[in-house]
Design an enzyme around this catalytic site. Sequence first.
Site, PDB file in Angstrom:
ATOM      1  N   PRO A 274      49.272  58.010 104.903  1.00  0.00           N
ATOM      2  CG  PRO A 274      48.093  59.648 103.732  1.00  0.00           C
ATOM      3  CD  PRO A 274      48.900  59.424 104.970  1.00  0.00           C
ATOM      4  N   GLY A 275      49.619  55.985 102.010  1.00  0.00           N
ATOM      5  CA  GLY A 275      50.439  55.719 100.831  1.00  0.00           C
ATOM      6  C   GLY A 275      49.525  55.389  99.669  1.00  0.00           C
ATOM      7  NE  ARG A 276      46.831  49.617  99.483  1.00  0.00           N
ATOM      8  CZ  ARG A 276      47.570  48.559  99.176  1.00  0.00           C
ATOM      9  NH1 ARG A 276      47.634  48.137  97.941  1.00  0.00           N
ATOM     10  NH2 ARG A 276      48.229  47.918 100.120  1.00  0.00           N
ATOM     11  CE1 TYR A 317      51.923  41.339  99.541  1.00  0.00           C
ATOM     12  CE2 TYR A 317      51.675  42.866  97.714  1.00  0.00           C
ATOM     13  CZ  TYR A 317      52.317  42.473  98.871  1.00  0.00           C
ATOM     14  OH  TYR A 317      53.353  43.226  99.353  1.00  0.00           O
ATOM     15  CB  CYS A 344      62.179  31.731  83.263  1.00  0.00           C
ATOM     16  SG  CYS A 344      63.008  32.452  81.865  1.00  0.00           S
ATOM     17  CE1 TYR A 373      53.595  50.132  99.947  1.00  0.00           C
ATOM     18  CE2 TYR A 373      51.271  50.258  99.368  1.00  0.00           C
ATOM     19  CZ  TYR A 373      52.300  50.526 100.238  1.00  0.00           C
ATOM     20  OH  TYR A 373      52.050  51.209 101.398  1.00  0.00           O
TER      21      TYR A 373
END
Length: 424
Positions: A274-276, A317, A344, A373
Amino acid sequence: MEQFAYKNGHLVCENVAASKIADKVGTPTYVYSRDALVSRLRDLKKAFAPVKPLICYSIKACSNQNIIKLMAREGSGFDVVSGGELYRALQAGAKPGKIVFAGVGKTDKEIRDAIKTGILMFNVESEAELARISAVACRMKKVADIAFRINPDVDPKTHRYMSTGKKETKFGIDLARAEQVVDSLSDHPGVALRGIHMHIGSQITDLKPHAKALRKIVRLVEKCKSMGHDIKYINMGGGFGITYKNEPSRTAKDFARQIVPIVRKTGCRLLMEPGRFIVGNSAILLTKVVYTKKAGDGRSFVICDAAMNDLIRPTLYEAYHHIWPVDSSNSKPEILADIVGPICETGDFFGKERQIPVVDKDDLLAIFSAGAYGMTMSSNYNSRPRPCEVLVSGSTFQVIRRRETYADLIAKEKGRLPTYKSYR
Ligand code: LLP
Protein backbone atom coordinates in the site's frame (compact mmCIF):
# COMPACT_ATOMS: atom_id res chain seq x y z
CA MET A 1 -8.45 12.99 7.48
CA GLU A 2 -9.56 13.31 11.09
CA GLN A 3 -6.08 14.54 12.07
CA PHE A 4 -6.80 17.66 9.97
CA ALA A 5 -9.76 19.53 11.41
CA TYR A 6 -11.16 23.01 11.81
CA LYS A 7 -11.18 24.21 15.43
CA ASN A 8 -12.97 27.51 15.94
CA GLY A 9 -12.63 28.09 12.21
CA HIS A 10 -8.85 27.48 12.11
CA LEU A 11 -7.29 24.46 10.45
CA VAL A 12 -5.16 22.34 12.75
CA CYS A 13 -3.06 19.27 12.08
CA GLU A 14 -3.18 17.18 15.27
CA ASN A 15 -2.61 19.97 17.86
CA VAL A 16 -0.71 22.39 15.65
CA ALA A 17 -2.34 25.32 13.84
CA ALA A 18 -1.59 25.20 10.13
CA SER A 19 -1.00 28.97 10.20
CA LYS A 20 1.78 28.48 12.80
CA ILE A 21 3.57 26.17 10.42
CA ALA A 22 3.31 28.69 7.60
CA ASP A 23 4.64 31.42 9.92
CA LYS A 24 7.68 29.37 10.83
CA VAL A 25 8.67 27.68 7.57
CA GLY A 26 6.82 29.58 4.87
CA THR A 27 4.82 28.20 1.96
CA PRO A 28 4.34 26.08 -0.06
CA THR A 29 4.80 23.30 2.49
CA TYR A 30 3.66 19.71 2.73
CA VAL A 31 2.34 19.01 6.22
CA TYR A 32 2.13 15.35 7.31
CA SER A 33 0.42 13.97 10.40
CA ARG A 34 2.46 11.32 12.21
CA ASP A 35 -0.62 9.95 13.87
CA ALA A 36 -2.45 9.55 10.54
CA LEU A 37 0.49 7.69 8.99
CA VAL A 38 0.91 5.32 11.90
CA SER A 39 -2.81 4.67 12.36
CA ARG A 40 -3.35 3.75 8.72
CA LEU A 41 -0.48 1.26 8.83
CA ARG A 42 -1.73 -0.23 12.09
CA ASP A 43 -5.29 -0.49 10.73
CA LEU A 44 -4.05 -2.58 7.82
CA LYS A 45 -1.97 -4.83 10.07
CA LYS A 46 -4.93 -5.46 12.33
CA ALA A 47 -7.52 -5.99 9.63
CA PHE A 48 -5.38 -8.49 7.73
CA ALA A 49 -3.96 -10.27 10.80
CA PRO A 50 -5.53 -13.66 9.90
CA VAL A 51 -3.26 -13.89 6.83
CA LYS A 52 -0.08 -12.77 8.68
CA PRO A 53 0.43 -9.75 6.45
CA LEU A 54 3.82 -8.46 5.47
CA ILE A 55 3.09 -4.84 4.67
CA CYS A 56 5.62 -3.37 2.27
CA TYR A 57 4.89 0.36 2.16
CA SER A 58 5.21 1.57 -1.43
CA ILE A 59 7.96 4.17 -1.31
CA LYS A 60 6.95 5.82 -4.57
CA ALA A 61 3.90 7.35 -2.88
CA CYS A 62 6.04 9.40 -0.51
CA SER A 63 9.72 8.69 -0.07
CA ASN A 64 10.91 11.12 2.59
CA GLN A 65 13.60 9.50 4.74
CA ASN A 66 11.82 10.41 7.94
CA ILE A 67 8.59 8.84 6.80
CA ILE A 68 10.36 5.66 5.70
CA LYS A 69 12.09 5.61 9.11
CA LEU A 70 8.76 5.99 10.86
CA MET A 71 7.27 3.13 8.84
CA ALA A 72 10.33 0.93 9.47
CA ARG A 73 10.07 1.53 13.21
CA GLU A 74 6.45 0.39 12.99
CA GLY A 75 7.69 -2.86 11.46
CA SER A 76 6.81 -2.10 7.85
CA GLY A 77 8.65 -3.56 4.89
CA PHE A 78 9.02 -1.67 1.61
CA ASP A 79 8.11 -1.94 -2.04
CA VAL A 80 10.78 -0.36 -4.25
CA VAL A 81 10.91 0.10 -8.01
CA SER A 82 14.39 1.49 -8.61
CA GLY A 83 17.93 1.50 -7.33
CA GLY A 84 17.21 4.96 -5.96
CA GLU A 85 14.26 3.74 -3.90
CA LEU A 86 16.31 0.79 -2.65
CA TYR A 87 18.99 3.26 -1.56
CA ARG A 88 16.42 5.45 0.18
CA ALA A 89 14.97 2.46 2.03
CA LEU A 90 18.35 1.19 3.20
CA GLN A 91 19.54 4.66 4.23
CA ALA A 92 16.44 5.00 6.39
CA GLY A 93 17.17 1.73 8.16
CA ALA A 94 14.81 -0.63 6.33
CA LYS A 95 15.44 -4.33 6.87
CA PRO A 96 16.63 -5.81 3.53
CA GLY A 97 14.70 -9.00 4.29
CA LYS A 98 11.47 -7.00 4.12
CA ILE A 99 12.08 -5.30 0.75
CA VAL A 100 10.43 -6.36 -2.51
CA PHE A 101 11.59 -4.98 -5.86
CA ALA A 102 9.09 -4.45 -8.70
CA GLY A 103 9.20 -2.61 -12.04
CA VAL A 104 9.31 -3.64 -15.70
CA GLY A 105 12.84 -2.43 -16.47
CA LYS A 106 15.28 -3.48 -13.75
CA THR A 107 18.86 -3.03 -14.94
CA ASP A 108 21.78 -5.40 -14.29
CA LYS A 109 23.19 -2.97 -11.73
CA GLU A 110 19.88 -2.70 -9.88
CA ILE A 111 19.56 -6.50 -9.86
CA ARG A 112 23.14 -6.95 -8.61
CA ASP A 113 22.76 -4.34 -5.88
CA ALA A 114 19.48 -5.84 -4.70
CA ILE A 115 20.92 -9.37 -4.56
CA LYS A 116 23.98 -8.10 -2.70
CA THR A 117 21.73 -6.34 -0.22
CA GLY A 118 19.72 -9.50 0.42
CA ILE A 119 16.22 -8.28 -0.39
CA LEU A 120 13.24 -10.56 0.24
CA MET A 121 12.38 -11.02 -3.44
CA PHE A 122 12.06 -9.59 -6.92
CA ASN A 123 8.68 -9.25 -8.56
CA VAL A 124 9.49 -10.52 -12.04
CA GLU A 125 7.58 -8.85 -14.85
CA SER A 126 8.69 -10.75 -17.98
CA GLU A 127 10.48 -13.82 -19.30
CA ALA A 128 13.41 -11.68 -20.41
CA GLU A 129 13.76 -10.34 -16.89
CA LEU A 130 13.54 -13.85 -15.44
CA ALA A 131 16.50 -14.93 -17.56
CA ARG A 132 18.43 -11.79 -16.63
CA ILE A 133 17.93 -12.13 -12.87
CA SER A 134 18.88 -15.79 -12.97
CA ALA A 135 22.04 -15.05 -14.99
CA VAL A 136 23.12 -12.23 -12.68
CA ALA A 137 22.48 -14.39 -9.59
CA CYS A 138 24.42 -17.33 -11.07
CA ARG A 139 27.38 -15.05 -11.75
CA MET A 140 27.24 -14.01 -8.10
CA LYS A 141 26.87 -17.66 -7.04
CA LYS A 142 23.54 -16.86 -5.41
CA VAL A 143 19.94 -17.92 -5.77
CA ALA A 144 17.53 -14.99 -5.84
CA ASP A 145 13.99 -15.45 -4.49
CA ILE A 146 11.32 -14.22 -6.88
CA ALA A 147 7.60 -13.82 -7.35
CA PHE A 148 6.02 -13.70 -10.78
CA ARG A 149 3.98 -10.58 -11.34
CA ILE A 150 0.93 -11.84 -13.13
CA ASN A 151 -1.29 -9.69 -15.28
CA PRO A 152 -4.74 -11.10 -14.47
CA ASP A 153 -6.62 -9.02 -17.05
CA VAL A 154 -9.02 -7.46 -14.59
CA ASP A 155 -10.46 -3.97 -14.95
CA PRO A 156 -9.69 -2.10 -11.72
CA LYS A 157 -12.26 0.61 -12.51
CA THR A 158 -9.94 3.52 -11.96
CA HIS A 159 -8.31 6.30 -14.01
CA ARG A 160 -6.85 4.88 -17.22
CA TYR A 161 -3.31 6.01 -16.30
CA MET A 162 -3.55 4.09 -13.02
CA SER A 163 -4.90 0.87 -14.50
CA THR A 164 -2.16 -1.78 -14.61
CA GLY A 165 -3.92 -5.14 -14.50
CA LYS A 166 -5.44 -5.30 -17.95
CA LYS A 167 -3.97 -7.34 -20.78
CA GLU A 168 -3.00 -4.37 -22.90
CA THR A 169 -0.74 -2.76 -20.27
CA LYS A 170 3.02 -3.25 -20.05
CA PHE A 171 2.85 -4.87 -16.62
CA GLY A 172 3.34 -8.44 -15.54
CA ILE A 173 3.23 -11.80 -17.25
CA ASP A 174 0.04 -12.66 -19.12
CA LEU A 175 -1.98 -15.08 -17.01
CA ALA A 176 -2.49 -17.36 -20.02
CA ARG A 177 1.29 -17.83 -20.35
CA ALA A 178 2.00 -18.11 -16.65
CA GLU A 179 2.12 -21.90 -16.42
CA GLN A 180 4.52 -22.10 -19.33
CA VAL A 181 6.79 -19.57 -17.66
CA VAL A 182 6.65 -21.52 -14.39
CA ASP A 183 7.61 -24.63 -16.38
CA SER A 184 10.65 -22.85 -17.75
CA LEU A 185 12.05 -22.31 -14.25
CA SER A 186 14.21 -25.42 -14.59
CA ASP A 187 16.24 -23.47 -17.17
CA HIS A 188 16.94 -20.73 -14.64
CA PRO A 189 18.93 -22.11 -11.71
CA GLY A 190 19.65 -18.66 -10.30
CA VAL A 191 16.11 -18.11 -9.03
CA ALA A 192 13.64 -19.77 -6.66
CA LEU A 193 9.90 -19.13 -6.95
CA ARG A 194 8.50 -18.03 -3.61
CA GLY A 195 5.47 -15.98 -4.51
CA ILE A 196 2.89 -14.79 -6.99
CA HIS A 197 2.42 -11.05 -7.33
CA MET A 198 -0.17 -8.79 -8.89
CA HIS A 199 -0.86 -5.08 -8.85
CA ILE A 200 -3.93 -4.19 -10.86
CA GLY A 201 -3.93 -0.43 -10.39
CA SER A 202 -4.20 2.47 -8.00
CA GLN A 203 -6.99 4.44 -6.32
CA ILE A 204 -9.39 1.48 -6.40
CA THR A 205 -12.40 1.95 -4.14
CA ASP A 206 -14.58 -0.72 -5.75
CA LEU A 207 -14.16 -3.84 -3.61
CA LYS A 208 -14.67 -6.35 -6.40
CA PRO A 209 -11.64 -6.00 -8.72
CA HIS A 210 -9.04 -7.05 -6.14
CA ALA A 211 -11.11 -10.07 -5.14
CA LYS A 212 -11.69 -11.06 -8.76
CA ALA A 213 -7.99 -10.84 -9.61
CA LEU A 214 -6.96 -12.66 -6.42
CA ARG A 215 -9.21 -15.61 -7.23
CA LYS A 216 -7.32 -16.00 -10.50
CA ILE A 217 -3.99 -15.70 -8.70
CA VAL A 218 -4.96 -18.31 -6.10
CA ARG A 219 -5.66 -20.87 -8.83
CA LEU A 220 -2.16 -20.29 -10.17
CA VAL A 221 -0.66 -20.56 -6.68
CA GLU A 222 -2.27 -23.98 -6.25
CA LYS A 223 -0.85 -25.10 -9.62
CA CYS A 224 2.64 -23.89 -8.71
CA LYS A 225 2.46 -25.72 -5.41
CA SER A 226 1.37 -28.91 -7.13
CA MET A 227 4.40 -28.52 -9.42
CA GLY A 228 6.62 -28.58 -6.32
CA HIS A 229 7.29 -24.88 -5.83
CA ASP A 230 7.40 -23.67 -2.25
CA ILE A 231 5.09 -20.65 -2.58
CA LYS A 232 5.16 -18.68 0.65
CA TYR A 233 3.60 -15.36 -0.36
CA ILE A 234 0.67 -14.05 -2.29
CA ASN A 235 1.51 -10.43 -3.05
CA MET A 236 -1.62 -8.46 -3.88
CA GLY A 237 0.25 -5.22 -4.67
CA GLY A 238 -1.20 -1.88 -3.62
CA GLY A 239 -4.17 0.02 -4.95
CA PHE A 240 -6.53 0.62 -2.03
CA GLY A 241 -8.33 3.87 -2.79
CA ILE A 242 -9.03 6.81 -0.50
CA THR A 243 -11.61 9.57 -0.38
CA TYR A 244 -10.62 12.72 -2.26
CA LYS A 245 -14.13 13.99 -2.95
CA ASN A 246 -17.12 11.70 -2.74
CA GLU A 247 -15.62 8.27 -3.32
CA PRO A 248 -16.86 5.67 -0.82
CA SER A 249 -14.66 5.86 2.22
CA ARG A 250 -13.19 2.36 2.56
CA THR A 251 -11.57 1.13 5.73
CA ALA A 252 -8.88 -1.51 6.01
CA LYS A 253 -11.60 -3.82 7.36
CA ASP A 254 -13.76 -3.31 4.25
CA PHE A 255 -10.92 -4.47 2.02
CA ALA A 256 -9.93 -7.28 4.39
CA ARG A 257 -13.46 -8.70 4.47
CA GLN A 258 -13.18 -9.41 0.73
CA ILE A 259 -9.57 -10.47 0.55
CA VAL A 260 -8.77 -12.45 3.71
CA PRO A 261 -11.07 -15.43 2.97
CA ILE A 262 -9.58 -15.84 -0.51
CA VAL A 263 -5.97 -15.83 0.68
CA ARG A 264 -6.49 -17.71 3.93
CA LYS A 265 -7.32 -21.02 2.34
CA THR A 266 -3.99 -21.12 0.46
CA GLY A 267 -1.96 -21.14 3.68
CA CYS A 268 0.26 -18.42 2.17
CA ARG A 269 1.17 -15.17 3.90
CA LEU A 270 -0.34 -12.07 2.35
CA LEU A 271 2.17 -9.49 1.18
CA MET A 272 0.79 -6.08 0.31
CA GLU A 273 2.25 -2.87 -1.10
CA PRO A 274 0.00 0.00 0.00
CA GLY A 275 1.11 3.53 -0.76
CA ARG A 276 -1.81 5.93 -1.12
CA PHE A 277 -3.91 4.23 1.58
CA ILE A 278 -1.26 5.04 4.18
CA VAL A 279 -0.05 8.45 3.14
CA GLY A 280 -2.69 9.98 0.85
CA ASN A 281 -4.92 11.47 3.50
CA SER A 282 -2.05 11.97 5.93
CA ALA A 283 -0.95 15.30 4.46
CA ILE A 284 -2.02 18.65 3.08
CA LEU A 285 -0.19 21.08 0.86
CA LEU A 286 -0.19 24.49 2.47
CA THR A 287 -0.05 27.44 0.10
CA LYS A 288 -0.50 31.20 0.22
CA VAL A 289 -2.56 33.43 -2.06
CA VAL A 290 -0.36 35.79 -4.07
CA TYR A 291 -3.02 37.58 -6.10
CA THR A 292 -6.64 37.35 -7.12
CA LYS A 293 -7.78 38.47 -10.55
CA LYS A 294 -10.60 38.28 -13.04
CA ALA A 295 -10.35 37.00 -16.61
CA GLY A 296 -11.92 38.63 -19.64
CA ASP A 297 -14.95 36.37 -19.38
CA GLY A 298 -15.49 37.43 -15.79
CA ARG A 299 -14.19 34.27 -14.15
CA SER A 300 -12.19 34.61 -10.93
CA PHE A 301 -8.70 33.30 -10.38
CA VAL A 302 -6.97 32.71 -7.10
CA ILE A 303 -3.23 32.62 -7.79
CA CYS A 304 -1.23 30.70 -5.16
CA ASP A 305 2.45 30.34 -4.42
CA ALA A 306 2.23 26.56 -5.03
CA ALA A 307 2.04 25.26 -8.58
CA MET A 308 1.79 22.19 -10.75
CA ASN A 309 5.48 21.51 -10.16
CA ASP A 310 4.66 20.97 -6.46
CA LEU A 311 1.50 18.88 -6.99
CA ILE A 312 0.94 17.66 -10.53
CA ARG A 313 -2.04 15.35 -9.92
CA PRO A 314 -4.81 17.84 -10.81
CA THR A 315 -3.39 18.59 -14.24
CA LEU A 316 -1.99 15.12 -14.98
CA TYR A 317 -5.05 13.09 -14.04
CA GLU A 318 -7.64 15.82 -13.60
CA ALA A 319 -7.59 14.62 -10.02
CA TYR A 320 -9.80 16.33 -7.48
CA HIS A 321 -8.25 17.74 -4.30
CA HIS A 322 -10.44 19.56 -1.83
CA ILE A 323 -9.21 23.15 -1.28
CA TRP A 324 -10.28 25.41 1.57
CA PRO A 325 -8.95 28.49 3.38
CA VAL A 326 -6.91 27.74 6.50
CA ASP A 327 -8.80 30.44 8.35
CA SER A 328 -12.53 30.26 7.89
CA SER A 329 -13.53 31.81 11.21
CA ASN A 330 -15.39 34.77 9.71
CA SER A 331 -18.21 33.77 7.47
CA LYS A 332 -17.46 35.31 4.11
CA PRO A 333 -19.47 35.24 0.91
CA GLU A 334 -18.55 32.41 -1.41
CA ILE A 335 -17.32 32.81 -4.97
CA LEU A 336 -16.67 30.50 -7.86
CA ALA A 337 -12.95 30.54 -8.69
CA ASP A 338 -10.17 28.65 -10.43
CA ILE A 339 -7.34 27.97 -7.99
CA VAL A 340 -4.11 28.18 -9.97
CA GLY A 341 -0.34 28.48 -9.65
CA PRO A 342 2.11 30.97 -11.15
CA ILE A 343 3.54 28.64 -13.83
CA CYS A 344 3.40 29.57 -17.50
CA GLU A 345 0.89 26.91 -18.51
CA THR A 346 -2.87 26.91 -18.67
CA GLY A 347 -2.67 23.43 -17.15
CA ASP A 348 -1.24 24.88 -13.95
CA PHE A 349 -4.29 24.54 -11.73
CA PHE A 350 -5.36 22.84 -8.51
CA GLY A 351 -9.08 23.22 -8.93
CA LYS A 352 -11.51 24.68 -11.43
CA GLU A 353 -14.77 26.49 -10.72
CA ARG A 354 -14.50 25.87 -7.02
CA GLN A 355 -16.97 27.35 -4.62
CA ILE A 356 -14.81 28.89 -1.89
CA PRO A 357 -15.08 31.78 0.56
CA VAL A 358 -13.65 35.02 -0.80
CA VAL A 359 -9.89 35.06 -0.24
CA ASP A 360 -7.34 37.80 -0.50
CA LYS A 361 -3.58 38.26 -0.88
CA ASP A 362 -1.62 36.45 1.90
CA ASP A 363 -4.52 34.21 2.92
CA LEU A 364 -3.50 30.59 3.41
CA LEU A 365 -5.16 27.71 1.56
CA ALA A 366 -4.98 24.01 2.32
CA ILE A 367 -4.96 21.51 -0.53
CA PHE A 368 -6.15 18.29 1.05
CA SER A 369 -5.29 14.61 0.47
CA ALA A 370 -1.89 15.60 -0.91
CA GLY A 371 0.35 13.04 0.83
CA ALA A 372 0.52 10.42 -1.91
CA TYR A 373 2.28 11.16 -5.20
CA GLY A 374 2.55 14.82 -4.23
CA MET A 375 6.12 15.52 -3.23
CA THR A 376 7.46 12.43 -5.04
CA MET A 377 6.13 13.69 -8.38
CA SER A 378 7.27 17.27 -7.84
CA SER A 379 9.83 18.93 -10.10
CA ASN A 380 11.81 22.13 -10.51
CA TYR A 381 9.84 23.27 -13.56
CA ASN A 382 10.07 27.04 -14.07
CA SER A 383 13.12 26.83 -11.78
CA ARG A 384 10.97 26.67 -8.70
CA PRO A 385 12.68 25.25 -5.61
CA ARG A 386 10.75 22.28 -4.23
CA PRO A 387 8.64 22.86 -1.11
CA CYS A 388 9.51 22.14 2.46
CA GLU A 389 8.08 19.06 4.24
CA VAL A 390 6.97 19.10 7.85
CA LEU A 391 5.92 16.25 10.15
CA VAL A 392 3.48 17.07 12.93
CA SER A 393 3.41 14.95 16.05
CA GLY A 394 0.95 16.05 18.72
CA SER A 395 1.82 19.64 19.57
CA THR A 396 5.20 19.74 17.84
CA PHE A 397 6.30 19.88 14.26
CA GLN A 398 9.59 19.10 12.65
CA VAL A 399 11.02 20.01 9.27
CA ILE A 400 11.72 16.69 7.54
CA ARG A 401 12.94 18.21 4.28
CA ARG A 402 14.23 21.72 4.07
CA ARG A 403 12.94 24.01 1.36
CA GLU A 404 15.20 23.93 -1.68
CA THR A 405 17.25 27.05 -2.41
CA TYR A 406 18.19 28.78 -5.64
CA ALA A 407 21.70 27.40 -5.16
CA ASP A 408 20.21 23.86 -5.12
CA LEU A 409 18.72 24.57 -8.53
CA ILE A 410 22.10 24.99 -10.20
CA ALA A 411 24.29 22.83 -7.95
CA LYS A 412 24.68 19.99 -10.44
CA GLU A 413 25.49 22.28 -13.35
CA LYS A 414 28.60 23.81 -11.79
CA GLY A 415 32.17 22.77 -11.01
CA ARG A 416 34.27 20.29 -12.94
CA LEU A 417 31.95 18.51 -15.34
CA PRO A 418 33.32 16.08 -17.92
CA THR A 419 33.86 17.07 -21.55
CA TYR A 420 34.27 14.34 -24.16
CA LYS A 421 35.67 14.43 -27.64
CA SER A 422 34.00 12.23 -30.18
CA TYR A 423 35.83 10.93 -33.28
CA ARG A 424 33.76 9.54 -36.09
N1 LLP B 1 2.86 -1.72 -6.05
C1 LLP B 1 3.14 -1.45 -7.34
C2 LLP B 1 3.79 -2.49 -8.15
C3 LLP B 1 2.79 -0.20 -7.89
O1 LLP B 1 3.07 0.05 -9.17
C4 LLP B 1 2.15 0.76 -7.08
C5 LLP B 1 1.78 2.07 -7.63
C6 LLP B 1 1.90 0.44 -5.73
C7 LLP B 1 2.25 -0.81 -5.26
C8 LLP B 1 1.23 1.40 -4.78
O2 LLP B 1 -0.06 1.66 -5.17
P1 LLP B 1 -1.08 2.48 -4.21
O3 LLP B 1 -1.32 1.66 -2.96
O4 LLP B 1 -0.45 3.77 -3.86
O5 LLP B 1 -2.30 2.63 -5.03
N2 LLP B 1 0.87 8.71 -9.62
C9 LLP B 1 -0.45 8.16 -9.49
C10 LLP B 1 -0.45 6.76 -8.89
C11 LLP B 1 0.43 5.77 -9.64
C12 LLP B 1 0.61 4.47 -8.91
C13 LLP B 1 1.76 3.69 -9.46
N3 LLP B 1 1.96 2.42 -8.85
C14 LLP B 1 -1.31 9.15 -8.68
O6 LLP B 1 -0.85 10.25 -8.37
O7 LLP B 1 -2.45 8.85 -8.37
